[in-house]
Design a protein around this motif. Structure first.
Motif, mmCIF file in Angstrom:
data_model
loop_
_atom_site.group_PDB
_atom_site.id
_atom_site.type_symbol
_atom_site.label_atom_id
_atom_site.label_comp_id
_atom_site.label_asym_id
_atom_site.label_seq_id
_atom_site.Cartn_x
_atom_site.Cartn_y
_atom_site.Cartn_z
ATOM 1 N N MET A 71 0.887 -1.309 0.189
ATOM 2 C CA MET A 71 -0.075 -0.051 0.029
ATOM 3 C C MET A 71 0.797 1.351 0.094
ATOM 4 O O MET A 71 0.516 2.270 -0.477
ATOM 5 N N PRO A 72 1.917 1.363 0.552
ATOM 6 C CA PRO A 72 2.608 2.564 0.481
ATOM 7 C C PRO A 72 3.247 2.824 -0.772
ATOM 8 O O PRO A 72 3.421 4.033 -1.042
ATOM 9 N N PHE A 91 -4.053 11.094 7.670
ATOM 10 C CA PHE A 91 -5.079 10.134 7.120
ATOM 11 C C PHE A 91 -4.812 8.633 7.538
ATOM 12 O O PHE A 91 -5.484 7.873 8.149
ATOM 13 N N GLY A 92 -3.526 8.430 7.146
ATOM 14 C CA GLY A 92 -3.175 6.852 7.389
ATOM 15 C C GLY A 92 -3.008 6.649 9.107
ATOM 16 O O GLY A 92 -3.494 5.614 9.367
ATOM 17 N N GLY A 93 -2.696 7.666 9.779
ATOM 18 C CA GLY A 93 -2.804 7.410 11.086
ATOM 19 C C GLY A 93 -4.343 7.059 11.771
ATOM 20 O O GLY A 93 -4.248 6.411 12.582
ATOM 21 N N ILE A 94 -5.049 7.783 11.209
ATOM 22 C CA ILE A 94 -6.400 7.753 11.744
ATOM 23 C C ILE A 94 -7.095 6.339 11.419
ATOM 24 O O ILE A 94 -7.792 5.501 12.144
ATOM 25 N N CYS A 120 -4.430 -0.253 5.033
ATOM 26 C CA CYS A 120 -4.849 0.832 4.265
ATOM 27 C C CYS A 120 -4.099 2.107 4.851
ATOM 28 O O CYS A 120 -3.332 2.991 4.290
ATOM 29 N N GLY A 121 -4.165 2.018 6.258
ATOM 30 C CA GLY A 121 -3.750 3.282 6.936
ATOM 31 C C GLY A 121 -2.021 3.188 6.852
ATOM 32 O O GLY A 121 -1.439 4.545 6.643
ATOM 33 N N ASN A 122 -1.365 2.108 6.964
ATOM 34 C CA ASN A 122 0.138 1.935 6.715
ATOM 35 C C ASN A 122 0.579 2.551 5.507
ATOM 36 O O ASN A 122 1.444 3.202 5.333
ATOM 37 N N GLY A 123 -0.123 2.455 4.429
ATOM 38 C CA GLY A 123 0.049 2.840 2.806
ATOM 39 C C GLY A 123 0.297 4.330 2.849
ATOM 40 O O GLY A 123 0.914 4.889 2.256
ATOM 41 N N PHE A 124 -0.525 5.045 3.744
ATOM 42 C CA PHE A 124 -0.617 6.341 3.609
ATOM 43 C C PHE A 124 0.533 6.862 4.917
ATOM 44 O O PHE A 124 1.283 8.094 4.341
ATOM 45 N N PHE A 125 0.528 6.439 5.774
ATOM 46 C CA PHE A 125 1.474 6.786 6.982
ATOM 47 C C PHE A 125 2.861 6.679 6.703
ATOM 48 O O PHE A 125 3.693 7.365 6.723
ATOM 49 N N LYS A 126 3.341 5.260 6.475
ATOM 50 C CA LYS A 126 4.630 5.045 6.353
ATOM 51 C C LYS A 126 5.524 5.618 5.109
ATOM 52 O O LYS A 126 6.745 6.044 5.747
ATOM 53 N N PRO A 127 5.341 5.585 4.130
ATOM 54 C CA PRO A 127 6.373 6.427 3.223
ATOM 55 C C PRO A 127 6.290 7.616 3.402
ATOM 56 O O PRO A 127 7.530 8.328 2.936
ATOM 57 N N ASN A 128 5.260 8.496 3.756
ATOM 58 C CA ASN A 128 5.321 9.769 3.880
ATOM 59 C C ASN A 128 5.810 10.406 5.065
ATOM 60 O O ASN A 128 6.471 11.617 5.092
ATOM 61 N N ILE A 129 5.903 9.798 6.154
ATOM 62 C CA ILE A 129 6.792 10.040 7.457
ATOM 63 C C ILE A 129 8.084 10.038 6.952
ATOM 64 O O ILE A 129 8.983 10.878 7.452
ATOM 65 N N SER A 130 8.642 9.109 6.334
ATOM 66 C CA SER A 130 9.914 8.922 6.086
ATOM 67 C C SER A 130 10.344 10.158 4.932
ATOM 68 O O SER A 130 11.470 10.316 5.053
#
Length: 497
Positions: A71-72, A91-94, A120-130
């Motif tokens: 998903m990322p 959004f990913g965190g929510i 689904c959440g990890n897909g938005f959270f993980k790549p973008n905080i990095s």
């Protein structure tokens, strides 16, 4: 304007890094507490509580992990083109918070739905905080690898605490309490990011706010449609868990599509940018096998620790899940200080290994760690249990290998990817992890122990020893192959080291 050259408010701290690095550090730390705390419970919960047979448990764990890291690629693309990093992370965190809390519900339906929200959440959270970490530094800033090592330490502090506490609560008290504890700390990570993101100036904002707000269908904005599309994937993912056999076609199909897409984009670039992208792609492809071997720690090594590791420390019998899921991130925490010092120190002396050589070292060290596990098995056939010190020592080398690849890979992507493709390439990096995680499930299934011997350590030990030996030899062989490719990869990387 290139935002990596823009000055951040109160940029420097006593460590020489922007204060925003530490905000991202704590947000990621608590998010990883929840993620790895929950992951520590999955296979054991399926095998002991849901009564899945081991091959099915490995297949579902591999499917979950593969989807988590697939998903990322899409979340990164949405951030690059529309959302920006900050909206994507929120959004990913929510979604991840909802997923952890759903897992805490003691109902049959909650298990697969909770995992689907987290995917689904990890897909938005993980790549973008990095990716946000990368925006704090110019491309050739010598602090960048050090910054990612520090950031990676935050990941592993969270992972260590999550594995230790959620593993203990889940195994010793109640599985759903363990899942619920993970949810509480996911909320903490979300709050830290929401408050701290205001200090990021213009970094991570949507690239074209007017396009994001534009109505596409029945007056619904593009932003809302992106969110609704992500939610619509949740029942699809649940269906995939019930039909996990088709994941082979999905993962390798997506892998082929991602490869062709990157090659298509590469041949539209100038030669210098194209060669840098090729170098990144080769290292990303090799990383899939690293994760296929490494991620046994969340699967087969969990059961190996429960069955064939002597968990006695003096008069105390330690809980196997807590120990196995605490050791890797605990070693990372200890070693992060060393590696955060090592790379800049070597750089000042013009002795720092190139990124491809660091990748080669990662495989060599990983192989030594697994071979130590195998050697301990052969030395303790008569008792059926390997000593705890051998288990700890094996993980030391495995994590040294991880420190030469994972934080370096994050930094490598931000340095080699064209500026307009950073989040997408970060997504591709995590997708390589997805394929690795999926392959890890296949390898783990090869270590499945027949039901009639699971309670007999003398009989279960050989099942693990055979594959541990093969992983050790295979990893070392890949390391030497990468050493042979170092001159070519360094040429492609140009002025990037």
């Amino acid at each position: 304007m290139d935002l990596t050259d823009a000055k951040l408010p109160e940029e420097q701290t006593s460590t020489g890094h922007p204060k925003q690095l530490y905000m991202l550090f704590f947000a990621e730390m608590w998010e990883r507490f929840s993620f790895y705390g929950m992951k520590a419970l999955l296979l054991a919960y399926m095998v002991t509580e849901l009564k899945f047979d081991e091959p099915k448990g490995y297949a579902i764990l591999g499917s979950y992990a593969a989807l988590v890291y697939t998903m990322p690629m899409f979340g990164g693309m949405m951030a690059d083109k529309f959302l920006g990093f900050r909206k994507a992370v929120l959004f990913g965190g929510i979604l991840m918070t909802i997923g952890h809390l759903v897992l805490a519900v003691p109902e049959d339906w909650s298990f697969f739905y909770g995992m689907a929200f987290i995917i689904c959440g990890n897909g938005f959270f993980k790549p973008n905080i990095s990716s946000l970490v990368g925006t704090l530094y110019a491309d050739n800033d010598p602090r960048k690898d050090s910054a990612f090592s520090i950031f990676y330490m935050g990941i592993n502090i969270g992972a260590a605490l999550g594995g230790l506490l959620c593993g203990y609560v889940g195994q010793q008290i109640n599985w759903h309490y363990g899942f619920g504890l993970a949810g509480i700390f996911m909320i903490a990570g979300l709050v830290v990011f929401y408050i701290g993101s205001k200090t990021l100036s213009e970094r991570g904002l949507p690239p074209q706010p007017e396009v994001l707000k534009q109505g596409l269908f029945l007056g619904i904005s593009r932003e809302v449609i992106i969110y609704l599309s992500a939610l619509a994937l949740i029942p699809v993912i649940v269906a995939l868990f019930h039909r996990y056999e088709i994941m082979d076609f999905i993962m390798f199909g997506l892998g082929a599509m991602a490869l062709f897409y990157i090659l298509f984009v590469a041949f539209q670039l100038e030669k210098l940018e194209r060669n840098k992208l090729f170098a990144a792609l080769v290292m990303i492809i090799f990383s899939t096998m690293f994760w296929a071997f490494y991620e046994q720690n969340a699967g087969s090594l969990n059961l190996f620790a429960m069955r064939n590791v002597d968990m006695r420390l003096g008069d105390v019998n330690l809980p196997a899940l807590s120990v196995n899921n605490f050791l890797p991130p605990a070693w990372v925490i200890v070693l992060s200080f060393f590696f955060a010092w090592l790379w800049p120190a070597l750089n000042r002396r013009n002795m720092e290994p190139s990124t491809p050589l660091k990748f080669a070292f990662s495989f060599l060290l990983l192989g030594i760690g697994f071979y130590l596990f195998y050697f301990a098995c052969t030395m303790n056939e008569e008792v059926g249990l390997i000593p705890l010190y051998a288990f700890i020592a094996g993980y030391f080398f495995i994590i040294c290998g991880e420190m030469c690849l994972s934080p370096i890979g994050l930094s490598m992507v931000t340095k080699l990817a064209p500026a307009r493709m950073v989040a997408l390439m970060m997504g591709i990096w995590f997708f390589a992890s997805a394929i690795g995680e999926f392959l890890a499930g296949k390898i783990g299934a090869m270590m499945s122990v027949p039901a009639n011997v699971v309670d007999n350590p003398f009989q279960s030990l050989p099942y693990y020893a055979t594959i541990l030996n093969q992983i050790g030899i295979g990893s070392i062989a890949i390391g030497f192959l990468l050493i042979c490719l170092v001159p070519l990869l360094k040429k492609w990387m140009g002025n990037v080291r």
